[in-house]
Scaffold this active site. Structure first.
Site, short mmCIF file in Angstrom:
data_model
loop_
_atom_site.label_atom_id
_atom_site.label_comp_id
_atom_site.label_asym_id
_atom_site.label_seq_id
_atom_site.Cartn_x
_atom_site.Cartn_y
_atom_site.Cartn_z
N TYR A 66 40.55 13.20 67.53
CA TYR A 66 40.68 11.73 67.48
C TYR A 66 39.46 11.13 66.81
CZ TYR A 66 37.21 10.84 71.10
OH TYR A 66 36.02 10.73 71.78
N LYS A 123 35.36 16.35 67.49
CA LYS A 123 35.88 15.21 68.26
C LYS A 123 37.27 15.56 68.79
CE LYS A 123 35.02 10.24 67.97
NZ LYS A 123 34.47 10.15 69.30
N GLU A 149 23.57 13.87 74.93
CA GLU A 149 24.07 12.56 74.46
C GLU A 149 24.73 11.87 75.64
OE1 GLU A 149 27.32 13.00 71.63
OE2 GLU A 149 28.04 14.79 72.66
N LEU A 161 28.03 15.21 69.46
CA LEU A 161 28.86 14.69 68.38
C LEU A 161 27.92 13.99 67.41
CD1 LEU A 161 31.87 14.12 67.50
CD2 LEU A 161 31.36 11.79 68.20
N1 PDD Z 1 32.64 7.45 71.23
N2 PDD Z 1 29.01 10.94 71.45
C1 PDD Z 1 30.22 10.99 72.03
C2 PDD Z 1 30.49 12.02 73.07
C3 PDD Z 1 31.22 10.06 71.66
O1 PDD Z 1 32.43 10.10 72.22
C4 PDD Z 1 30.91 9.09 70.68
C5 PDD Z 1 31.95 8.11 70.21
C6 PDD Z 1 29.62 9.07 70.11
C7 PDD Z 1 29.23 8.07 69.06
O2 PDD Z 1 29.87 8.37 67.84
P1 PDD Z 1 30.21 7.22 66.76
O3 PDD Z 1 28.95 6.52 66.51
O4 PDD Z 1 30.71 7.97 65.61
O5 PDD Z 1 31.24 6.32 67.40
C8 PDD Z 1 28.71 10.02 70.52
C9 PDD Z 1 33.86 6.78 70.89
C10 PDD Z 1 33.80 5.99 69.66
C11 PDD Z 1 34.26 5.86 71.97
O6 PDD Z 1 33.69 4.78 72.06
O7 PDD Z 1 35.17 6.24 72.69
#
Ligand code: PDD
Length: 286
Positions: free
Chosen positions: A33, A147, A180, A204
């Site tokens: 996703y 992801k 994270e 991620l």
């Molecule tokens: N979250 N780490 C994890 C485990 C995540 O699920 C996400 C994203 C990130 C940040 O990635 P990005 O900057 O590409 O969104 C880091 C998703 C978007 C959420 O809000 O569900």
């Protein structure tokens, strides 16, 4: 203005959108996703999200039934049809529907889903005053760089955070190093230097993380991508988290301990402003 879905080639309302009970996303979490932010009717950092989606799909051998250009035009179309200007766009691709057996089916079509919903970002009070977080053991699998739909540890961690009145749960490994957040990447600031975990299979590689690192370096702020500990997290001058739905949010309390001065710090605040500016420029906002 209404939420819309696009499932295997058909636009519909969310109520009408359906997938099979034998879908492997439903049975095994066998899919990927992404979440893309839409500002002023325009997807922000779409190229980067699509690149990551295609990389994940390749690693997991899930064929994406559209080219990047086709995806771009479907996304543009769903946003346009919905009439929503401030949104989150959810993309999910699973290996498809097939009688349940763990191994990949020989002939199966992937299930492709897009959902657009109105979204206006994190609460203003949290942005102004900073958020609380808790720490949580990182019980996830060995490929957090993908992801995938398998988010049970993230679900449990965030549920705990909400029960504790916090916004985010920050994962730590057995030896105490930080990976994270459940939905964000984590940064600390110490003596003017910004630190965040390096890209690896433990995190991620966030699109927002990459953007914020770039913005910080352009401002002349030193950014080091290195492993840091729970101890360093608690003793940081500033802590902030980044993500598509979170933007950049200061964290001012972790596990009940006050971080820095207990309010959003100077570097976090200036990076937040710069990130919002970047969104404005890219999405043509006033
Ligand atoms: N979250 N780490 C994890 C485990 C995540 O699920 C996400 C994203 C990130 C940040 O990635 P990005 O900057 O590409 O969104 C880091 C998703 C978007 C959420 O809000 O569900």
């Amino acid at each position: 203005m209404r939420s819309l879905a696009f499932v295997n080639g058909k636009f519909s309302s969310l109520e009408e959108a359906k997938v099979s009970v034998e879908d492997r996303g439903f049975l095994f979490g066998d899919g990927i996703y992404d979440v893309i932010r839409v500002r002023n009717g325009r997807p922000y950092k779409l190229e980067k999200h699509l690149k990551r989606t295609f990389q994940c799909a390749k690693e997991l051998e899930i064929p994406i039934p559209y080219s990047k250009d086709e995806l771009l035009s479907i996304m543009t179309e769903i946003i346009r049809k919905s009439g929503i200007r401030e949104a989150k766009l959810y993309l999910q691709i699973t290996r498809g529907a097939y009688p349940r057996a763990h191994e990949f089916p020989q002939e199966v079509k992937p299930t492709f889903v897009l959902i657009v919903r109105e979204y206006n970002g994190v609460d203003e009070v949290l942005i102004r005053e900073g958020a609380k977080a808790i720490t949580y053991p990182d019980i996830r699998w060995g490929r957090c760089d993908l992801k995938s739909l398998n988010l049970l540890p993230n679900v449990l961690a965030r549920q705990k955070a909400v029960q504790m009145g916090a916004y985010e749960a920050i994962f730590h490994k057995g030896d105490g190093h930080i990976t994270e957040g459940a939905i964000t990447n984590v940064f600390i600031v110490k003596k003017g230097t910004v630190l965040t975990a390096p890209e690896s299979r433990e995190i991620l590689s966030g699109v927002t993380r990459e953007t914020v690192i770039k913005i910080a370096r352009e401002k002349g702020i030193e950014v080091r991508e290195r492993v840091f500990s729970l101890e360093e997290l608690y003793n940081a001058d500033e802590v902030f988290i980044t993500g598509t739905t979170t933007d950049l949010l200061s964290v001012v309390e972790i596990d009940g301990k006050v971080i820095g001065k207990g309010k959003p710090g100077e570097i976090s605040s200036s990076l937040y402003k710069a990130l919002k500016e970047d969104q404005k420029n890219e999405c043509n906002l006033q």
